[in-house]
Design a protein around this motif. Sequence first.
Motif, PDB file in Angstrom:
ATOM      1  N   ALA A 173       0.830  -1.206   0.000  1.00  0.00           N
ATOM      2  CA  ALA A 173       0.000   0.000   0.000  1.00  0.00           C
ATOM      3  C   ALA A 173       0.864   1.257   0.000  1.00  0.00           C
ATOM      4  O   ALA A 173       0.555   2.253  -0.664  1.00  0.00           O
ATOM      5  CB  ALA A 173      -0.923  -0.004   1.224  1.00  0.00           C
ATOM      6  N   GLU A 174       1.977   1.205   0.729  1.00  0.00           N
ATOM      7  CA  GLU A 174       2.886   2.350   0.783  1.00  0.00           C
ATOM      8  C   GLU A 174       3.516   2.604  -0.589  1.00  0.00           C
ATOM      9  O   GLU A 174       3.630   3.753  -1.033  1.00  0.00           O
ATOM     10  CB  GLU A 174       3.977   2.077   1.829  1.00  0.00           C
ATOM     11  N   ALA A 175       3.902   1.532  -1.269  1.00  0.00           N
ATOM     12  CA  ALA A 175       4.475   1.666  -2.606  1.00  0.00           C
ATOM     13  C   ALA A 175       3.434   2.199  -3.588  1.00  0.00           C
ATOM     14  O   ALA A 175       3.733   3.050  -4.437  1.00  0.00           O
ATOM     15  CB  ALA A 175       5.009   0.313  -3.085  1.00  0.00           C
ATOM     16  N   ARG A 176       2.204   1.730  -3.467  1.00  0.00           N
ATOM     17  CA  ARG A 176       1.136   2.195  -4.331  1.00  0.00           C
ATOM     18  C   ARG A 176       0.875   3.688  -4.136  1.00  0.00           C
ATOM     19  O   ARG A 176       0.664   4.429  -5.096  1.00  0.00           O
ATOM     20  CB  ARG A 176      -0.134   1.388  -4.047  1.00  0.00           C
ATOM     21  N   SER A 177       0.911   4.157  -2.885  1.00  0.00           N
ATOM     22  CA  SER A 177       0.667   5.577  -2.609  1.00  0.00           C
ATOM     23  C   SER A 177       1.761   6.457  -3.210  1.00  0.00           C
ATOM     24  O   SER A 177       1.499   7.571  -3.658  1.00  0.00           O
ATOM     25  CB  SER A 177       0.566   5.812  -1.098  1.00  0.00           C
ATOM     26  N   LEU A 178       2.993   5.938  -3.250  1.00  0.00           N
ATOM     27  CA  LEU A 178       4.089   6.695  -3.871  1.00  0.00           C
ATOM     28  C   LEU A 178       3.806   6.899  -5.360  1.00  0.00           C
ATOM     29  O   LEU A 178       3.982   7.997  -5.893  1.00  0.00           O
ATOM     30  CB  LEU A 178       5.413   5.950  -3.687  1.00  0.00           C
ATOM     31  N   LEU A 179       3.366   5.811  -6.029  1.00  0.00           N
ATOM     32  CA  LEU A 179       3.083   5.905  -7.458  1.00  0.00           C
ATOM     33  C   LEU A 179       1.870   6.801  -7.716  1.00  0.00           C
ATOM     34  O   LEU A 179       1.838   7.554  -8.692  1.00  0.00           O
ATOM     35  CB  LEU A 179       2.829   4.509  -8.024  1.00  0.00           C
ATOM     36  N   THR A 180       0.882   6.727  -6.826  1.00  0.00           N
ATOM     37  CA  THR A 180      -0.304   7.578  -6.977  1.00  0.00           C
ATOM     38  C   THR A 180       0.053   9.046  -6.832  1.00  0.00           C
ATOM     39  O   THR A 180      -0.430   9.906  -7.574  1.00  0.00           O
ATOM     40  CB  THR A 180      -1.368   7.195  -5.925  1.00  0.00           C
ATOM     41  N   ALA A 181       0.945   9.328  -5.866  1.00  0.00           N
ATOM     42  CA  ALA A 181       1.371  10.710  -5.636  1.00  0.00           C
ATOM     43  C   ALA A 181       2.105  11.272  -6.847  1.00  0.00           C
ATOM     44  O   ALA A 181       2.017  12.467  -7.152  1.00  0.00           O
ATOM     45  CB  ALA A 181       2.256  10.783  -4.395  1.00  0.00           C
ATOM     46  N   ALA A 182       2.826  10.403  -7.569  1.00  0.00           N
ATOM     47  CA  ALA A 182       3.560  10.859  -8.753  1.00  0.00           C
ATOM     48  C   ALA A 182       2.601  11.187  -9.898  1.00  0.00           C
ATOM     49  O   ALA A 182       2.965  11.915 -10.826  1.00  0.00           O
ATOM     50  CB  ALA A 182       4.552   9.788  -9.191  1.00  0.00           C
ATOM     51  N   PHE A 203      11.038   4.151  -3.052  1.00  0.00           N
ATOM     52  CA  PHE A 203      10.318   3.049  -3.699  1.00  0.00           C
ATOM     53  C   PHE A 203      11.194   1.795  -3.757  1.00  0.00           C
ATOM     54  O   PHE A 203      10.736   0.688  -3.479  1.00  0.00           O
ATOM     55  CB  PHE A 203       9.888   3.452  -5.104  1.00  0.00           C
ATOM     56  N   ASP A 204      12.469   1.988  -4.112  1.00  0.00           N
ATOM     57  CA  ASP A 204      13.386   0.843  -4.191  1.00  0.00           C
ATOM     58  C   ASP A 204      13.560   0.190  -2.829  1.00  0.00           C
ATOM     59  O   ASP A 204      13.659  -1.043  -2.717  1.00  0.00           O
ATOM     60  CB  ASP A 204      14.746   1.285  -4.740  1.00  0.00           C
ATOM     61  N   ALA A 205      13.611   1.022  -1.774  1.00  0.00           N
ATOM     62  CA  ALA A 205      13.756   0.476  -0.421  1.00  0.00           C
ATOM     63  C   ALA A 205      12.520  -0.337  -0.037  1.00  0.00           C
ATOM     64  O   ALA A 205      12.631  -1.430   0.550  1.00  0.00           O
ATOM     65  CB  ALA A 205      13.972   1.617   0.577  1.00  0.00           C
ATOM     66  N   GLY A 240       1.478   9.624 -12.503  1.00  0.00           N
ATOM     67  CA  GLY A 240       1.898   9.292 -13.865  1.00  0.00           C
ATOM     68  C   GLY A 240       3.233   9.882 -14.267  1.00  0.00           C
ATOM     69  O   GLY A 240       3.803   9.512 -15.296  1.00  0.00           O
ATOM     70  N   ALA A 241       3.750  10.830 -13.485  1.00  0.00           N
ATOM     71  CA  ALA A 241       5.046  11.425 -13.814  1.00  0.00           C
ATOM     72  C   ALA A 241       6.177  10.545 -13.283  1.00  0.00           C
ATOM     73  O   ALA A 241       5.952   9.616 -12.501  1.00  0.00           O
ATOM     74  CB  ALA A 241       5.130  12.827 -13.201  1.00  0.00           C
ATOM     75  N   ASN A 242       7.403  10.833 -13.732  1.00  0.00           N
ATOM     76  CA  ASN A 242       8.539  10.088 -13.226  1.00  0.00           C
ATOM     77  C   ASN A 242       8.749  10.398 -11.746  1.00  0.00           C
ATOM     78  O   ASN A 242       8.506  11.516 -11.282  1.00  0.00           O
ATOM     79  CB  ASN A 242       9.807  10.467 -13.998  1.00  0.00           C
ATOM     80  N   LEU A 243       9.185   9.394 -11.012  1.00  0.00           N
ATOM     81  CA  LEU A 243       9.476   9.605  -9.594  1.00  0.00           C
ATOM     82  C   LEU A 243      10.704  10.482  -9.438  1.00  0.00           C
ATOM     83  O   LEU A 243      11.649  10.406 -10.233  1.00  0.00           O
ATOM     84  CB  LEU A 243       9.716   8.260  -8.896  1.00  0.00           C
ATOM     85  N   THR A 244      10.677  11.317  -8.408  1.00  0.00           N
ATOM     86  CA  THR A 244      11.868  12.115  -8.104  1.00  0.00           C
ATOM     87  C   THR A 244      12.944  11.174  -7.580  1.00  0.00           C
ATOM     88  O   THR A 244      12.647  10.046  -7.149  1.00  0.00           O
ATOM     89  CB  THR A 244      11.546  13.177  -7.044  1.00  0.00           C
ATOM     90  N   PRO A 245      14.207  11.599  -7.588  1.00  0.00           N
ATOM     91  CA  PRO A 245      15.268  10.740  -7.048  1.00  0.00           C
ATOM     92  C   PRO A 245      14.965  10.275  -5.623  1.00  0.00           C
ATOM     93  O   PRO A 245      15.226   9.120  -5.274  1.00  0.00           O
ATOM     94  CB  PRO A 245      16.504  11.646  -7.101  1.00  0.00           C
TER      95      PRO A 245
END
Length: 410
Positions: free
Chosen positions: A15-24, A37-39, A26-31
Amino acid sequence: MQLHEIREARTAKVAEARSLLTAANGANLTPEQQSKFDAIKAEITALEGQEQRAQFIEDAERRSMGQPVDKPRQDMEGQVNVLDAIRCQIENRAATGALAEFQAEAKRMGIEARNGGILVPTSIFEKRATMTTTGAAAVVPDDYRADQFIGLLRNSMIVRQLGARVLTGLRGDTVLPKATGAATAYWVAEGDALTESGTTYSSVKLEPKTVGALTAFSRNLALQSNPSIEALLRDDISAVVGLAVDKALIHGTAAAKQPVGILNVTGIQTASLATLSWAAIVAMLEKLGLENITANAIVTHAKAATKLQTTLKDATAGSEYLMQAGRVAGLPAYVTNQLDAKTGTPNTGRVIAGDFSQLVIGEWGATEVLANPYAAGYYEKGDVQLRIMHSMDAVVRHPKAFVVADDLGL
């Protein structure tokens, strides 16, 4: 952590990973987001590994106490209806009920059907097929009596019943570490130095082998709501795929693109029952004892069983037979024609004794059922073509856990 705690932790991380993608959005993730996300991804992978290990231990503990493995999951899988899986494809609708729940559970484990197929639990086919049909016309008359249907006589599936270990939800090739040598203990006098020794290791590998079948039946049969027709269809799939898997676990060869079956594993022990006697049976089992193996079953086939059941332990009056009341030397004896006699002139009988928990079965995904009402040659008649596929492999952890005699006179 307990199994349920691991699953809860993994769900939270997903769910935490999904929220990161939702916050983005559709744009590229910031560094910074990518690093986070990788962690999380690494944590999810680690939790999945913990879940598999915890599930294995929990299942092993339940089996050792004679309890059903994963009762809630077992109950849910038992409610899956194969006929509904086929109908929802024919009618182009979503799965419902227990079938939908199983699809969600499989997806959560990273298992997805390909080409629009439907996943069904392999466990629902793990039984002897006693009601099958070779043609749809036999089971769709107006006054259909499913309870009186006379099915084909099939070989009985046997290997899983004997305690083989099953690893489910596999993804990549699976390597099982194996100890091949132990450290050595030494007696020393006061002041003497110990000699260093170490344990040696190797590994065995599970790689997916796929078995499948194509069959067909009338569309009307698929649309019947009679629960007995569901049983007929389920048993027919069991006969098509389940028996093929069971046969390969005994006779399989790599050349035939199958798992290597017990009879073809390098290093299994051999014995002789050419001169059938109580002493020969004891000598056969002694080979297991010398390797610190406690046998849990004996497997043979009908003709060999007849020989065992008509040969006395001793010529003395009142002596028992070598096989009596379903047991040989105190061990449960299973009879199945999945085990073939050894071909020759003449053929000779086979008997396998061993610890069948040393056989490890790996499964990739679940059994996939794909119904195609549009296949050429079937569409015109309103029939449905059915494809069943299942991917699995098997390895023997310790080959010396089995001893085979294949020279029993018939």
